[in-house]
Design a protein around this motif. Structure first.
Motif, mmCIF file in Angstrom:
data_model
loop_
_atom_site.group_PDB
_atom_site.id
_atom_site.type_symbol
_atom_site.label_atom_id
_atom_site.label_comp_id
_atom_site.label_asym_id
_atom_site.label_seq_id
_atom_site.Cartn_x
_atom_site.Cartn_y
_atom_site.Cartn_z
ATOM 1 N N GLY A 33 0.812 -1.215 0.000
ATOM 2 C CA GLY A 33 0.000 0.000 0.000
ATOM 3 C C GLY A 33 0.845 1.264 0.000
ATOM 4 O O GLY A 33 0.545 2.213 -0.730
ATOM 5 N N LEU A 34 1.934 1.273 0.788
ATOM 6 C CA LEU A 34 2.765 2.471 0.904
ATOM 7 C C LEU A 34 3.589 2.741 -0.341
ATOM 8 O O LEU A 34 3.729 3.902 -0.769
ATOM 9 C CB LEU A 34 3.689 2.348 2.122
ATOM 10 N N PHE A 35 4.155 1.693 -0.933
ATOM 11 C CA PHE A 35 5.127 1.889 -2.004
ATOM 12 C C PHE A 35 4.588 1.563 -3.400
ATOM 13 O O PHE A 35 5.293 1.787 -4.387
ATOM 14 C CB PHE A 35 6.376 1.042 -1.736
ATOM 15 N N VAL A 36 3.365 1.027 -3.507
ATOM 16 C CA VAL A 36 2.803 0.717 -4.819
ATOM 17 C C VAL A 36 1.448 1.405 -5.008
ATOM 18 O O VAL A 36 1.265 2.229 -5.913
ATOM 19 C CB VAL A 36 2.663 -0.811 -5.034
ATOM 20 N N LEU A 37 0.488 1.066 -4.150
ATOM 21 C CA LEU A 37 -0.871 1.566 -4.347
ATOM 22 C C LEU A 37 -0.971 3.073 -4.098
ATOM 23 O O LEU A 37 -1.627 3.793 -4.864
ATOM 24 C CB LEU A 37 -1.831 0.817 -3.427
ATOM 25 N N LEU A 38 -0.337 3.558 -3.039
ATOM 26 C CA LEU A 38 -0.393 4.994 -2.740
ATOM 27 C C LEU A 38 0.284 5.834 -3.827
ATOM 28 O O LEU A 38 -0.310 6.816 -4.311
ATOM 29 C CB LEU A 38 0.220 5.272 -1.367
#
Length: 299
Positions: free
Chosen positions: A31-36
Motif C-alpha cells: 500500500g505504501l510503495f505501490v498503491l499509494l
C-alpha cells in the motif's frame, strides 16, 4: 458432533486472523510503495504541472495531448516491437537451453552457472558492460569486426543498429531467467512419459513438440506474463546504453515518461503516460488469464 461443528469456526477464524497477521507487513508495504504512489500518479495525470509548486486541474487535457503526440506513438511502437522481439526469442532460447541442460549434457552445472550469472547483475551494470562491447570508438565488437576485415557498425549513431544492440543485451540478461523457470518445469516431468513415447516410435522433435511443450504450459504462461510486463517496463538498459536515441530510435514508453517528467518537468503528462502503460499491462494480463488454459495444468 454438534460440539465439533461449533469448534471448527473458531479454529477457522483463528487461522484466518493468523494468516492476515502474517500477510499484513506485505499489505502495508504494498500500500505504501505501490498503491499509494499509483493513486498519486492517477491524480497528477489530470493536472497541468511545470515542476514547481502545485499543479492545476486540467481535466483530460494531458490525455488529449497524448493522443496527438507523435513522439508518444513512436515510443509506443518501439515498445511493442521490442516486446514482440524479446519475449518470443528469450522464451524460445530459454526453453531450448533448458532442454539441453535437462539432458545428459556434460558440465551441465558450469553452463547453468554461466547462464544464471546475468540474473545476479543489475540492469544498469549490464548496460555498462554492454557499452564496452558496442561503443563505436573503442568497443570490443567493432574491433573484432575490423580484425576480420568487416565494416564497422554504427551501434550508437545508427537507429536500427542501436535498437538491435538493445535487443541483444536484453536477451543476454533475460534468457537465464527463462531457462531457470523452464528447467524447473522440465524436472517435474516424469521420464516414463518420454520413454513411453520413445517406445511408440516418436522422434526427438515429436517428443519435444507434443510432450515437452504442452507439459511446460504453466511455465510458459508465467514467463509470457513476466516477459511482456518486463519488456513494456524496460528502462535501465536503454537509458544507459542509448538514452532513447539516436533520434528517438530506441525511445520506449518508460524512457519517454522519464524524459517528460524529469527533463521537460511536465509531471502531469508523464503521469498520464504511466497510466496508459498501466492500463495496457492490466488489459494484457486479464486477456491472457482468461484465454490461456494451460495455467490449469500441472507440469
Amino acid at each position: 458432533m454438534i460440539r465439533e461443528s461449533r469448534r471448527r469456526p473458531r479454529t477457522t477464524r483463528g487461522e484466518t486472523l493468523a494468516a492476515y497477521g502474517f500477510l499484513s507487513p506485505t499489505f502495508i508495504l504494498l500500500g505504501l510503495f505501490v498503491l499509494l504512489p499509483m493513486a498519486g500518479a492517477f491524480v497528477i495525470s489530470f493536472q497541468r504541472t511545470n515542476g514547481f509548486g502545485a499543479g492545476t486541474f486540467a481535466g483530460l487535457a494531458n490525455y488529449d495531448t497524448l493522443i496527438r503526440d507523435t513522439l508518444f506513438w513512436r515510443s509506443a511502437l518501439n515498445t511493442v516491437l521490442f516486446t514482440m522481439l524479446v519475449t518470443p526469442l528469450s522464451m524460445a532460447l530459454g526453453l531450448c537451453i533448458a532442454v539441453l541442460l535437462n539432458s545428459v549434457l556434460p558440465a551441465r552445472g558450469v553452463f547453468r552457472s554461466i547462464l544464471i550469472i546475468p540474473m545476479a547483475v543489475s540492469g544498469i551494470a549490464t548496460a555498462l558492460i554492454a557499452t564496452l562491447i558496442f561503443d563505436e570508438n573503442s568497443g570490443i565488437l567493432d574491433k573484432l569486426l575490423r580484425f576480420l576485415g568487416l565494416p564497422d557498425v554504427n551501434w550508437q549513431s545508427g537507429g536500427a543498429a542501436a535498437f538491435v544492440s538493445v535487443v541483444l543485451v536484453t536477451l543476454w540478461w533475460r534468457v537465464g531467467f527463462n531457462m531457470l523457470i523452464y528447467l524447473a518445469g522440465l524436472q517435474g516431468i516424469g521420464e516414463d512419459v518420454h520413454e513411453a513415447a520413445r517406445l511408440d516410435g516418436a522422434s526427438g522433435f515429436q517428443r519435444f513438440r507434443y510432450i515437452t511443450v504442452p507439459l511446460v504450459g504453466p511455465s510458459t504462461f508465467f514467463l509470457l506474463i513476466m516477459n511482456v510486463i518486463y519488456s513494456f517496463q524496460i528502462f535501465d538498459i536503454i537509458f544507459v546504453l542509448t538514452g532513447g536515441g539516436p533520434r528517438n530510435a530506441t525511445s520506449v514508453l518508460v524512457t519517454y515518461a522519464y524524459d517528460t517528467g524529469f527533463v521537460t518537468r511536465d509531471q502531469g503528462y508523464a503521469a498520464a503516460i504511466g497510466m496508459v502503460l498501466l492500463l495496457i499491462m492490466l488489459g494484457f494480463t486479464a486477456i491472457q488469464w482468461r484465454t490461456n488454459k494451460s495455467r490449469d495444468l500441472t507440469g
